[in-house]
Design an enzyme around this catalytic site. Structure first.
Site, PDB file in Angstrom:
ATOM      1  N   CYS A  62      36.943  37.572  45.007  1.00 16.50           N
ATOM      2  CA  CYS A  62      37.404  37.261  46.422  1.00 16.50           C
ATOM      3  C   CYS A  62      37.082  37.353  47.617  1.00 16.50           C
ATOM      4  O   CYS A  62      36.805  36.495  48.158  1.00 16.50           O
ATOM      5  CB  CYS A  62      38.841  36.943  46.309  1.00 16.50           C
ATOM      6  SG  CYS A  62      39.325  38.850  45.849  1.00 16.50           S
ATOM      7  N   HIS A 112      44.373  40.006  47.122  1.00 17.35           N
ATOM      8  CA  HIS A 112      43.871  38.728  47.040  1.00 17.35           C
ATOM      9  C   HIS A 112      43.525  38.476  48.554  1.00 17.35           C
ATOM     10  O   HIS A 112      44.489  38.120  48.793  1.00 17.35           O
ATOM     11  CB  HIS A 112      44.604  37.718  45.734  1.00 17.35           C
ATOM     12  CG  HIS A 112      43.852  36.415  45.092  1.00 17.35           C
ATOM     13  ND1 HIS A 112      42.749  36.474  45.079  1.00 17.35           N
ATOM     14  CD2 HIS A 112      43.854  34.950  45.736  1.00 17.35           C
ATOM     15  CE1 HIS A 112      42.317  35.252  44.981  1.00 17.35           C
ATOM     16  NE2 HIS A 112      43.088  34.930  45.393  1.00 17.35           N
ATOM     17  N   HIS A 118      38.658  29.902  47.174  1.00 23.40           N
ATOM     18  CA  HIS A 118      39.027  31.379  46.921  1.00 23.40           C
ATOM     19  C   HIS A 118      38.737  31.364  45.053  1.00 23.40           C
ATOM     20  O   HIS A 118      37.922  30.528  44.088  1.00 23.40           O
ATOM     21  CB  HIS A 118      40.049  31.676  46.611  1.00 23.40           C
ATOM     22  CG  HIS A 118      41.401  31.208  45.885  1.00 23.40           C
ATOM     23  ND1 HIS A 118      42.057  31.356  44.896  1.00 23.40           N
ATOM     24  CD2 HIS A 118      42.055  29.616  45.636  1.00 23.40           C
ATOM     25  CE1 HIS A 118      42.869  30.874  44.276  1.00 23.40           C
ATOM     26  NE2 HIS A 118      42.625  29.883  44.403  1.00 23.40           N
TER      27      HIS A 118
END
Length: 107
Positions: A16, A68, A80
């Site tokens: 990510c 994240h 993402h």
């Protein structure tokens, strides 16, 4: 999208924060750190805003307390690097769980 592989920064695989790092470097020639935890805390490049409504395309949404990160693309959507087996995807920004921090790019 491209496959998810932890601790990679592209261009063939991403995690990510590697995806956000790669996009900022390639598109803006800006070096942000390749870590979601440090992107959460980055005040050099980002200003925290209070709502998703204050984001513009290219801003970051850092979720799960910095575990994240995704790139806001507008209209309530993000891209993402999700997880192994899923890879880089587009999804609804509201699907990210908290704590969530909205990071507006200063540039």
């Amino acid at each position: 999208g491209k496959p998810y592989v932890w601790a990679t920064h592209g261009p063939d695989t991403f995690d990510c924060s590697g995806l956000t790092y790669y996009c900022y470097k390639r598109e803006l020639n800006v070096n942000i750190t390749p870590s979601s935890k440090t992107q959460w805390a980055d005040t050099e490049h980002f200003t925290e805003v209070s709502s998703i409504d204050d984001l513009t395309p290219g801003d970051l949404i850092v979720s799960r307390g910095g575990d994240h990160v995704s790139i806001y693309i507008g209209n309530g959507e993000v891209i993402h690097a999700s997880r192994p087996g899923v890879g880089v995807i587009q999804s609804d920004a509201s699907s990210h769980t908290g704590p969530v921090k909205y990071q507006h790019y200063k540039g």
